[in-house]
Design an enzyme around this catalytic site. Structure first.
Site, short mmCIF file in Angstrom:
data_model
loop_
_atom_site.label_atom_id
_atom_site.label_comp_id
_atom_site.label_asym_id
_atom_site.label_seq_id
_atom_site.Cartn_x
_atom_site.Cartn_y
_atom_site.Cartn_z
N LEU A 3 0.81 -1.21 0.00
CA LEU A 3 0.00 0.00 0.00
C LEU A 3 0.84 1.26 0.00
O LEU A 3 0.43 2.29 -0.53
CB LEU A 3 -0.92 0.02 1.23
CG LEU A 3 -1.97 -1.08 1.31
CD1 LEU A 3 -2.70 -1.01 2.65
CD2 LEU A 3 -2.97 -0.95 0.16
N GLY A 4 2.01 1.22 0.61
CA GLY A 4 2.85 2.40 0.70
C GLY A 4 4.09 2.14 1.53
O GLY A 4 4.32 1.03 2.01
N GLN A 5 4.89 3.18 1.68
CA GLN A 5 6.14 3.11 2.42
C GLN A 5 6.24 4.32 3.32
O GLN A 5 6.12 5.45 2.87
CB GLN A 5 7.34 3.08 1.45
CG GLN A 5 8.69 3.02 2.11
CD GLN A 5 9.06 1.62 2.56
OE1 GLN A 5 8.64 0.64 1.96
NE2 GLN A 5 9.83 1.52 3.62
N PHE A 16 8.33 4.12 9.23
CA PHE A 16 8.34 2.89 10.01
C PHE A 16 8.75 1.71 9.13
O PHE A 16 9.48 0.83 9.54
CB PHE A 16 6.92 2.67 10.57
CG PHE A 16 6.80 1.54 11.53
CD1 PHE A 16 6.80 1.78 12.90
CD2 PHE A 16 6.66 0.24 11.10
CE1 PHE A 16 6.67 0.75 13.80
CE2 PHE A 16 6.54 -0.80 11.98
CZ PHE A 16 6.53 -0.55 13.34
N PRO A 72 7.35 -0.63 5.22
CA PRO A 72 6.28 -0.83 4.23
C PRO A 72 4.97 -1.24 4.88
O PRO A 72 4.95 -1.82 5.97
CB PRO A 72 6.84 -1.95 3.34
CG PRO A 72 7.76 -2.71 4.24
CD PRO A 72 8.38 -1.69 5.15
N VAL A 73 3.87 -0.94 4.19
CA VAL A 73 2.54 -1.33 4.63
C VAL A 73 1.89 -2.16 3.53
O VAL A 73 1.92 -1.78 2.36
CB VAL A 73 1.67 -0.09 4.94
CG1 VAL A 73 0.28 -0.51 5.43
CG2 VAL A 73 2.34 0.80 5.97
N LYS A 94 1.58 -3.43 8.89
CA LYS A 94 2.68 -2.46 8.95
C LYS A 94 3.92 -3.18 9.44
O LYS A 94 3.99 -3.65 10.57
CB LYS A 94 2.31 -1.32 9.90
CG LYS A 94 3.23 -0.14 9.90
CD LYS A 94 2.64 0.94 10.81
CE LYS A 94 3.50 2.18 10.82
NZ LYS A 94 2.93 3.22 11.69
N ASP A 116 3.49 13.77 15.08
CA ASP A 116 3.77 13.53 13.65
C ASP A 116 2.48 13.57 12.85
O ASP A 116 2.23 12.72 11.99
CB ASP A 116 4.48 12.20 13.45
CG ASP A 116 5.19 12.12 12.10
OD1 ASP A 116 5.47 13.18 11.51
OD2 ASP A 116 5.43 11.00 11.62
#
Length: 466
Positions: free
Chosen positions: A153-155, A158, A160-161, A175, A272
């Site tokens: 899904l993304g980076q 933390f 990659p997801v 996650k 954050d």
């Protein structure tokens, strides 16, 4: 006669036998010192035989073989039983050690000992988190097709997801803590504990976690509409966000922050807050996520100082970026930047002109002073928005990004100003923004000098859309 003798021999109660010229045997059996005679077949001859202890018994060799065979059988059974028992005991010990190790590991994960002196967690340790689900690594591998790139899904900072689907058919987001990540076990533990304790409609829902060797994973409820930055910062997606949806997102983020700052069992400073950490469910409701950098306060503590600073460039309050001071007003500053980004569809740090403002905050302030703040509005919203509502959001956003933390409103005041049009709103003062030849540049130089000290840590993250 041999048949009759053999049967009598094998009968412990038989003391005598006889046989005649017809089929059958007759026996005498002793019971309680009385002898019972069996029916004697008709025509039986009077040949009677009595077992005598002096009479020859079965061959000694045969008896020895039987005794040895029985002894060997008993010995074999004893050895086999001992082996089975030994393996069973070893397995029980191994299971106990494994269970104890997992319990110790879970207990360690669910405590923040040594993390910060500014909070007190409830007693009970891991027992308070018995509802957390521990996923097996095999189940996560299966759910994500062995962490396939097609499921990514993304980076983030933390790691990659990945999207996944459990064996029960539930969609999940996994996650994974990257070994190359600047964040580590501390952030993993922080996020795991905080989200397991926090329950609110505008906070992401934690389903469980998985630990496999050095691999550490947090499993969330899957958000089908990804994150806010996916819509805001892509021209093809931005027009899909109506003004009503944007206003609902602004209000939802504020409600989530209000819970963190005031109504949760622990006072939480997110530290954050940014569009990539605002997830959207199927109905476009916002969910605040990524608590790896969050700090826990006692209810009577209003601010703290740290030399280990972490956050995202463009969303960090000036007092935090320059002096390491953070508080609930730090989150309010980040919220103000997000509000201006939602209204405009532009990134705060997306200004790269050689002339003019360096960031969205400065640009919004210039337009406000010219009494034309609505010019900052995303052009795709023209004709579909409520102008007064947009104006009020810009006004509130500028109040949130004021230079001095004390001048910023609380998130509770922000919600009141957004929802109640009759609430009086003070005029904003100079916001904190970067200008050429400003004091902020001098502070940046001073900060760079401090970075040379090994005791001083500073982490920032550049934002990129997924």
């Amino acid at each position: 006669m041999s048949d009759c003798r053999e049967k009598c021999w094998n009968d412990c109660e038989c003391v005598g036998y006889t046989s005649g010229n017809v089929s059958g045997c007759a026996y005498w059996r002793g019971k309680n010192l009385e002898f019972v005679q069996s029916d004697i077949p008709y025509g039986l001859l009077a040949n009677t035989y009595v077992l005598d202890s002096s009479a020859p018994s079965r061959p000694a060799k045969k008896r020895h073989v039987e005794i040895i065979s029985a002894a060997v059988s008993v010995a074999v059974l004893f050895i086999l039983g001992s082996i089975v028992a030994l393996f069973a005991i070893r397995k029980l010990k191994k299971d106990h050690l494994t269970r104890k190790r997992k319990e110790d590991q879970l207990s360690d994960l669910l405590t923040l000992d040594g993390y910060t002196e500014m909070y007190e967690l409830e007693s009970g340790g891991a027992n308070n988190h018995h509802d957390l689900r521990m996923f097996t690594f095999a189940s996560i591998q299966s759910a994500t097709n062995n962490f396939s790139q097609d499921y990514k899904l993304g980076q983030g900072g933390f790691g990659p997801v990945y999207k996944g689907k459990t064996s029960e058919g539930q969609d999940i987001a996994v996650k994974l803590l990257s070994r190359q990540s600047g964040q580590g076990l501390l952030e993993f533990k922080t996020e795991l504990i905080l989200i397991s304790k926090l329950q609110h409609v505008n906070l992401v829902k934690l389903l469980g976690f998985c630990i496999h060797g050095d691999n550490k994973m947090i499993i969330y409820d899957y958000m089908p509409n990804k994150s806010l930055d996916f819509f805001l910062f892509k021209p093809s997606n931005r027009e899909r966000l109506s003004w009503q949806q944007r206003f609902n997102i602004i209000e939802g983020i504020a409600q989530g922050l209000l819970y963190l700052h005031k109504y949760s069992r622990l006072r939480i400073i997110h530290r954050d807050l940014k569009p990539s950490n605002i997830l959207l469910d199927k109905d476009m409701n916002p969910k605040i996520s990524d608590f790896g950098l969050a700090k826990i306060f006692k209810q009577n503590v209003s601010e703290a100082n740290t030399i280990r600073r972490a956050g995202t460039y463009g969303y960090m309050a000036p007092e935090y970026a320059m002096q390491g001071i953070f508080s609930t007003k730090s989150d309010v500053y980040s919220f103000g930047v997000i509000v201006l980004e939602i209204v405009s569809g532009k990134k705060n740090n997306g200004f790269h002109q050689t002339e003019g403002p360096l960031d969205l905050v400065e640009h919004a302030w210039e337009l406000w002073n010219k009494d034309c703040a609505l010019e900052i509005m995303d052009p795709t919203l023209r004709g579909s928005c409520i102008a007064d509502q947009v104006q009020r959001c810009i006004h509130v956003g500028l109040l949130c990004v004021e230079n001095h933390a004390a001048d910023r409103p609380t998130i509770e005041d922000v919600i009141s100003m957004l929802k109640n049009e009759t609430t009086s709103v003070s005029m904003p003062k100079n916001p904190a923004f970067i200008t050429r030849n400003s004091i902020f540049d001098e502070a940046e130089t001073s900060r760079s000098e401090k970075l040379l000290s090994p005791a001083y840590e500073f982490t920032v993250t550049e934002v990129e859309g997924r």
